[in-house]
Structures are given as structure tokens and as C-alpha cells.
Motif scaffolding. Structure first.
Motif, PDB file in Angstrom:
ATOM      1  N   ILE A 138       0.813  -1.197   0.000  1.00 49.53           N
ATOM      2  CA  ILE A 138       0.000   0.000   0.000  1.00 49.53           C
ATOM      3  C   ILE A 138       0.849   1.250   0.000  1.00 49.53           C
ATOM      4  CG2 ILE A 138      -0.320   0.556   2.437  1.00 49.53           C
ATOM      5  CD1 ILE A 138      -3.371   0.219   1.731  1.00 49.53           C
ATOM      6  N   ASP A 139       2.161   1.103   0.231  1.00 45.46           N
ATOM      7  CA  ASP A 139       3.055   2.249   0.175  1.00 45.46           C
ATOM      8  C   ASP A 139       3.090   2.871  -1.207  1.00 45.46           C
ATOM      9  OD1 ASP A 139       3.949   2.488   2.755  1.00 45.46           O
ATOM     10  OD2 ASP A 139       5.420   0.893   2.509  1.00 45.46           O
ATOM     11  N   TRP A 187      -1.828 -10.677  13.690  1.00 45.09           N
ATOM     12  CA  TRP A 187      -1.985  -9.336  13.129  1.00 45.09           C
ATOM     13  C   TRP A 187      -1.187  -9.186  11.840  1.00 45.09           C
ATOM     14  CZ3 TRP A 187       1.618  -5.081  13.083  1.00 45.09           C
ATOM     15  CH2 TRP A 187       1.060  -3.825  12.880  1.00 45.09           C
ATOM     16  N   ARG A 188       0.056  -9.643  11.852  1.00 46.15           N
ATOM     17  CA  ARG A 188       0.898  -9.572  10.656  1.00 46.15           C
ATOM     18  C   ARG A 188       0.314 -10.402   9.519  1.00 46.15           C
ATOM     19  NH1 ARG A 188       6.451 -12.595  11.196  1.00 46.15           N
ATOM     20  NH2 ARG A 188       4.888 -14.251  11.409  1.00 46.15           N
ATOM     21  N   ASP A 189      -0.177 -11.607   9.814  1.00 43.87           N
ATOM     22  CA  ASP A 189      -0.735 -12.467   8.772  1.00 43.87           C
ATOM     23  C   ASP A 189      -1.991 -11.861   8.147  1.00 43.87           C
ATOM     24  OD1 ASP A 189       1.291 -14.223   9.284  1.00 43.87           O
ATOM     25  OD2 ASP A 189       0.092 -15.576  10.523  1.00 43.87           O
ATOM     26  N   ARG A 199      -2.527 -10.723   4.176  1.00 48.97           N
ATOM     27  CA  ARG A 199      -3.616 -11.139   3.289  1.00 48.97           C
ATOM     28  C   ARG A 199      -4.335  -9.949   2.678  1.00 48.97           C
ATOM     29  NH1 ARG A 199      -4.459 -15.139   7.400  1.00 48.97           N
ATOM     30  NH2 ARG A 199      -6.205 -13.960   8.278  1.00 48.97           N
ATOM     31  N   LYS A 200      -4.245  -8.797   3.324  1.00 51.55           N
ATOM     32  CA  LYS A 200      -4.861  -7.571   2.800  1.00 51.55           C
ATOM     33  C   LYS A 200      -3.855  -6.744   1.998  1.00 51.55           C
ATOM     34  CE  LYS A 200      -8.529  -8.790   4.991  1.00 51.55           C
ATOM     35  NZ  LYS A 200      -9.631  -9.449   4.255  1.00 51.55           N
ATOM     36  N   HIS A 201      -2.701  -7.347   1.672  1.00 54.61           N
ATOM     37  CA  HIS A 201      -1.662  -6.717   0.861  1.00 54.61           C
ATOM     38  C   HIS A 201      -1.063  -5.487   1.531  1.00 54.61           C
ATOM     39  CE1 HIS A 201      -2.801  -9.441  -2.379  1.00 54.61           C
ATOM     40  NE2 HIS A 201      -4.059  -9.139  -2.087  1.00 54.61           N
ATOM     41  N   ILE A 202      -0.950  -5.526   2.844  1.00 58.77           N
ATOM     42  CA  ILE A 202      -0.246  -4.492   3.602  1.00 58.77           C
ATOM     43  C   ILE A 202       0.967  -5.155   4.227  1.00 58.77           C
ATOM     44  CG2 ILE A 202      -0.363  -2.835   5.497  1.00 58.77           C
ATOM     45  CD1 ILE A 202      -3.374  -2.694   5.086  1.00 58.77           C
TER      46      ILE A 202
END
Length: 687
Positions: free
Chosen positions: A441-442, A633-635, A639-642
Motif C-alpha cells: 500500500i506504500d 496481526w501480521r498475517d 492477506r490484505k496486501h499491507i
């Protein structure tokens, strides 16, 4: 009877505080294995294992002949380690496998035996592992079922409506919302739903350039507020059991430091750490749904293919508008199962109240196991979820069937698009066109630039990947037209698919239950018990006693708070840290009992409650592996492409953990000096 035997060992008199065993080779190896295991939990990896390809193919053909699996395709034989004579398998060494292998190794060399295994599973010295795990998992089922009903997403949508498009106000409302809800139902459901909600919200907001401020704030809130109730975090259960703390008294001692921490942290986040218009804009520009979509009935996202999208497939770059619309639907037209939400939330409230009341009136902390309350409640909700799913089975199956048809259409279109891309000239991509689906997302903040040699290499690699995907999809579509042979594998898949379509809520809850916590926690209990019997915990306890004698009550509070935060990152998550430090404090008590000296009431409870603050707050410190919630949280973000890197996680969280620990421990010191005196602490004295 089992529980009576476990709790009968609750007396501290049975703890051995001799340190002579640490010179034995088994004791030294036990410490080395414990350290290596915790390093492995922090840095997971895979061990390559090789087997002869002829044995692998023969094994697959045997399973196929027995109708256990479907006939393997050619790519099954070639995809592992290429066309060589050996087949490569990657064995994971992570927080599940590493402690288990460590325990088995210590058992094999007779470094540990029945005493350590019994103490790490049935219980010893007031810590009853199976009671803690049953309590936590049964309560987790209720909390995740409430989340699966859509209640948390729906409440977040109402908060979003209330906050409007004023950035700072919405940030404050979401902060309070996540804080309050976590205190009630725990951090796992908030991380499951809240993280996904924020990823969708920031994606459809054109002037939020990066979700950093929102996702890190939510993660910190979820772990700060989880310190209030014993039921909100398994670390609190371990601590309360180890020191005989009534649940209601635990909350009474923790609520003031935690709430003050939350109050002080908010302006610190808003005006110092995330003081950037691109992170928290004054006015949020959010896209809106067309009226026809906004007014249509929302679809239960727990149903397979409910959105008509192929499952377990990367986002197609050409369908970005479709993905944005799906994200908008998730936050602006959320699904709410009213019956499930009302029943689940009501049962959750009744269960928590019953646990607090029964625990408060019991003569001893182990008179009645707490899972005697939560396990029947979880079973009642399980039956309710099954009944509700069976009642609505025709509707959910219809939605799943229609969604599957749409997904197959979308899948075929994407396969056709990829094949057309492969036929195009690679030079066309140098005009600025990109097909990389793993962009973070960056990239919202990056201006278009000329193609570089690195970009060209990446684009060629992506074309190769697209070509392989196109070939695989073409083969998959061709195979789907052929009649499949019935096998055990196909029957299991069909039954699993039937269960997902018939009981979507129940299957979603089971999918999200932290079952990996069971082997990890039990193995860590055994490892720490091994340190106790091998003399290492008494060594640590003597070191802690020296520190407290030199620094006093304030040093005990500050030292234990700092130690617990650091060890969360290096001692098998905050659960492993709580187990270890609880044993150290118990041995510290025994040292004073044997020496005929006293620990002051103020110093003892300051030490215990500073550890409670540290092991909860320590989840957002240096590493994802500081807590299982951090890895979850990381996983979810992945999955949300962040993409959140380890260095970024530590850099952003360092000032947050610093301010929260300073505030929390300062308030705790003031509190214990007001309500505690310097009279001697006695075992089983009221907390």
C-alpha cells in the motif's frame, strides 16, 4: 480427582530452590535447549528434507491406487526441487514445532521425565495448564462466534458513521471503540475484525496515504486493554492462578493503570508519533457506494464464494475497481446476523459475570476450575450456531452455489487475460504498465517513474509467473471437465465444503480458533518446569532477590516491568515469559520463607502487577513473535496486501511501548504506595 491432585501441589513448600544441579550436564543442556527454542520462536525457518523421487512417486501412486488421493498430475512429480532424483520437503521450525521437538529431545536424553511433563500439563504450584487452556479456548469460541456474527464490523461501521469524515474525531472514536471492546471480549476478536476493517477503510480513503497510524494504534489498544480482565488474555490466567488472585481483585488493581495509560497515550499518538496529514488527515476523503449497492441486503461473508470472488487467489491488477467496491461493501454495508449477535453477546456477558462471581465466592482459587463455567457456555453457543446454520441451510447453499458460478467465470476471464498478456511483446510493459499483484500500500505515495533495469527484471519475472499461472489454470479447467474418481481425499473435501455451506458461522469460528496455542503453551509449560527442576529458576530468583534488596519497591516495579517486556521478545512470546517469571517469583517467595525473612506487601504486589502490565504491553514492542496476537496481526495484514516489516514494527512501536510502560508503571507505583503497606506478605493473602 485430577483437578484435586493438580491443585494440591499449589503449596510453595514443595518448590526446590537448591542450585547445585546447574553443574550437571543435563541441566546445562536443558538451559541451552530452552534458549535455542526461544530463538527459533523469534526467527522461524524451514529445514529442507530430501527423499528419493522414485519413493515419492511410488508412494503417491500407491495412495492413488488405494483411492486415498486423486491420481497425481505430472506437475505433482516435478514441482518439488525440479526434475532431479530427489524430492525436497520443507519442514517448518516455528513456535509450534520447535518447543515440541525440544521437549522430545530432552525426554530422549532423560533430561526431563514424568515430573516435568506432569507439572507442565496437569499442573504444579498453583499453575494448572489444562485449566487455563480449556478456559481460554472455550471463551475464545464465544468471542470469535460473536465476531463471526458481524457484530464487531457492524459496531465499527456505526462508529465510522458517528465520526464522519473529520479525521481526528474518527481516530478518537475508533480508539475508544477498540479499547472498550477489547476490555470486554479480549484482543483476538478485535485483531481479527478490527485489522481487516481498518485495512478496507484506509484503502478506500484517497487521502490516507498509509494505514500505519490506524493499524498500529488498533494493535496497541488491543494489547493494552487486554490487561484489565483476567479472561482477556491467557497471560493473565497464568498470573492469576500462580499467585491466587481473585479475578475481580485482579481487575480492581489493573483498571486504573491501564485506563490512565490509554488516556495519556492517545494525544501522544495523535500529536507526536503520527502527526502527519498523510496518516491522519483533518478531513478524510472516502469514496461512497452507489445507492443500489448500499441498499441491497448484505451477504454473509462467512459463506464460501459469498462475494463471487475466487478463494485463495491473489488480487488481479486489472480488477482494482472491483476490489475497491468489495472493500467499500465490507465497511459501508456490513452483514449482521442479529440472532447470532444478540445470543452470543448475551451469553458472553452472562459467562463473564458468572466466572467473576464464582471465582469471588470460592474459598480458594482452585476450588472450582474456571472452565466448568466457560466450557458449557461454549457448548451451548456451538449448538446454537449449528441450529441456526441448519435452519438457514437452503439460503446459504444457494448463495454459495451462485457465488461459485460467478467465481468460476471470473477465474476463467483472468486466465484468458493472463494468456493474452503472455502473447504480448514484453517491450509494451516498459511504457509504465505493471502487472505485479504483490505491491504494498506504500505505492499510493509513489509518483510514476521511468522503468529501470530492476523494474524490467521484475516485470519479466512477473510475465513468467503469469505464463505459468495461465498454463496451470488452463490445465485445471481442462481437468475440471473430466469426471473425477471418488477418493477419500475428494470425500473429505466435499464434506468440508458441505459443512462450510451449511454451517458457515461454526466453520469460520473453528478456522479462527487459536488451536496452535495448545501445543505451544503445553510445551512451554514443560520447558519452564524443566528449568525449575534443574535449578535454573532458583538461580534467576536469587538474582531477582539481589536486585530488589538493592533497589526497593520502586526498583522491583520498574525492573520487573522492563524485564517482562524484553523477555516477551526473547522467551517464547508473552505466554512463555509469564510462565517463566511466575516460577521465578514463586521461587523468590520460597527463598524468603526458608531464610525466615519477609517480602513486604507493597513490594510483592508491585512486582506481580508490574509483570501483568509488562506481559500485556510487551506484545507491541520489538518483534511480532512477542505475542501470538502479533503474528496473527501480521498475517491478516499480509492477506490484505499491507506489508509490515520487522524493522518497521520495532521502530514504530518503540516510542509507543516506552510511553505506555512509563505511564503504567508510574501510576502503579503511586497506587501501591496508597493502598499497600509495608507489612509482611503471606502466601494466599488477599491480592
Amino acid at each position: 480427582m485430577l483437578y484435586e491432585r493438580a491443585s494440591s501441589s499449589g503449596s510453595l513448600e514443595g518448590i526446590d530452590i537448591s542450585t547445585g544441579k546447574i553443574r550437571e550436564w543435563r541441566s546445562i543442556i536443558t538451559l541451552i535447549v530452552f534458549v535455542l527454542t526461544n530463538i527459533n520462536v523469534l526467527f522461524s525457518f524451514h529445514i529442507p528434507l530430501y527423499a528419493p523421487r522414485i519413493l515419492w512417486t511410488g508412494w503417491l501412486k500407491t495412495l492413488s491406487a488405494l483411492r486415498i488421493i486423486s491420481p497425481p498430475q505430472n506437475d505433482v512429480f516435478s514441482r518439488r526441487a525440479g526434475p532431479g532424483a530427489l524430492v525436497r520437503f520443507n519442514f517448518p521450525m516455528n513456535f509450534v514445532t520447535s518447543p515440541l521437538i525440544a521437549d522430545l529431545f530432552l525426554l530422549a536424553i532423560t533430561a526431563i521425565g514424568r515430573e516435568e511433563v506432569y507439572g507442565g500439563t496437569i499442573g504444579a504450584n498453583s499453575i494448572v495448564p489444562y485449566d487455563i487452556m480449556l478456559f481460554f479456548l472455550s471463551l475464545a469460541y464465544i468471542a470469535i462466534s460473536v465476531d463471526a456474527s458481524g457484530l464487531i464490523r457492524w459496531l465499527a461501521f456505526k462508529v465510522l458513521q458517528k465520526g464522519g469524515k473529520v479525521g481526528h474525531r474518527l481516530y478518537f472514536y475508533l480508539y475508544v471503540f477498540f479499547f472498550a471492546l477489547t476490555a470486554f471480549i479480549g484482543n483476538d476478536p478485535i485483531i481479527l475484525s478490527g485489522t481487516a476493517f481498518l485495512s478496507y477503510m484506509t484503502r478506500v480513503s484517497s487521502n490516507i496515504k498509509h494505514p500505519r497510524a490506524w493499524i498500529y494504534t488498533q494493535f496497541a489498544c488491543a494489547n493494552i486493554a487486554s490487561a484489565i480482565l483476567v479472561s482477556s488474555n491467557p497471560t493473565n490466567l497464568v498470573l492469576a492462578g500462580a499467585f491466587g488472585i481473585k479475578f475481580i481483585k485482579y481487575t480492581a488493581n489493573m483498571v486504573v493503570p491501564v485506563v490512565v495509560t490509554g488516556i495519556v497515550l492517545f494525544p501522544f499518538l495523535l500529536y507526536i508519533i503520527f502527526h502527519d496529514e498523510s496518516l491522519i488527515p483533518s478531513s478524510i476523503k472516502m469514496e461512497d457506494l452507489p445507492d443500489e449497492i448500499k441498499n441491497k441486503p448484505p451477504v454473509n461473508p462467512n459463506i464460501p464464494f459469498a462475494k463471487g470472488e475466487p478463494e485463495d487467489e491473489d488480487v488481479d491488477p486489472a480488477s482494482d475497481n472491483e476490489q475497491k467496491q468489495l472493500s467499500l461493501e465490507e465497511i459501508l454495508n456490513p452483514f449482521l446476523d442479529k440472532k447470532g449477535a444478540i445470543f452470543g453477546a448475551g451469553l458472553m456477558a452472562v459467562t463473564l459475570v458468572a466466572v467473576l462471581v464464582i471465582n469471588a465466592v470460592a474459598q480458594g482459587t482452585h476450588e472450582w476450575p474456571v472452565f466448568y463455567v466457560t466450557l458449557p457456555a461454549a457448548f451451548v453457543l456451538f449448538i446454537f450456531d449449528l441450529g441456526l446454520g441448519w435452519t438457514n441451510r437452503k439460503e446459504t447453499r444457494r448463495i454459495a452455489q451462485e457465488g461459485r458460478q460467478r467465481a468460476e467465470t471470473v477465474h476463467a476471464e483472468r486466465a484468458k487475460r493472463r494468456r493474452s498478456i503472455v502473447r504480448e511483446e514484453p517491450s509494451m510493459l516498459q511504457n509504465g504498465e505493471s502487472f505485479n499483484t504483490s505491491s504494498s500500500i506504500d505505492e499510493k505515495t509513489q509518483a510514476p517513474t521511468a522503468a529501470t533495469s530492476t523494474q524490467t527484471s521484475n516485470e519479466r519475472l512477473q510475465i513468467t509467473t503469469d505464463k505459468e499461472q495461465g498454463v496451470n489454470e488452463e490445465g485445471r479447467l481442462k481437468n475440471s471437465t473430466q469426471k473425477k474418481r471418488t477418493t477419500l481425499e475428494s470425500l473429505i473435501k466435499e464434506r468440508h465444503q458441505w459443512a462450510r455451506e451449511t454451517f458457515p458461522t461454526t466453520m469460520t469460528v473453528f478456522n479462527h480458533l487459536p488451536l496452535a496455542l495448545l501445543p505451544f503453551a503445553f510445551c512451554m509449560f514443560v520447558l519452564v518446569q524443566a528449568l525449575v527442576t534443574k535449578g535454573w529458576v532458583p538461580v534467576f530468583a536469587h538474582g531477582w532477590d539481589t536486585w530488589v534488596n538493592k533497589t526497593g519497591t520502586v526498583g522491583a516495579v520498574g525492573g520487573m516491568g522492563f524485564l517482562s517486556v524484553i523477555l516477551c521478545n526473547f522467551a517464547g512470546t508473552n505466554i512463555g515469559t509469564t510462565i517463566l517469571l511466575s516460577r521465578v517469583i514463586q521461587s523468590w517467595q520460597v527463598i524468603h520463607m526458608r531464610n525466615g525473612t519477609d517480602i513486604s506487601n507493597r513490594t510483592f504486589w508491585g512486582t506481580v502487577y508490574s509483570m501483568a502490565i509488562g506481559v500485556n504491553y510487551g506484545a507491541f514492542s520489538l518483534a511480532f513473535s512477542a505475542s501470538l496476537a502479533g503474528m496473527l496481526w501480521r498475517d491478516i495484514l499480509g492477506r490484505k496486501h499491507i506489508r509490515v516489516g520487522g524493522l518497521e514494527f520495532a521502530r514504530v512501536n518503540l516510542p509507543i511501548i516506552a510511553i505506555t510502560m512509563v505511564v503504567g508503571l508510574t501510576v502503579l507505583v503511586g497506587q501501591i504506595y496508597i493502598i499497600r503497606d509495608t507489612s509482611p506478605y503471606y502466601v494466599r493473602q488477599d491480592a
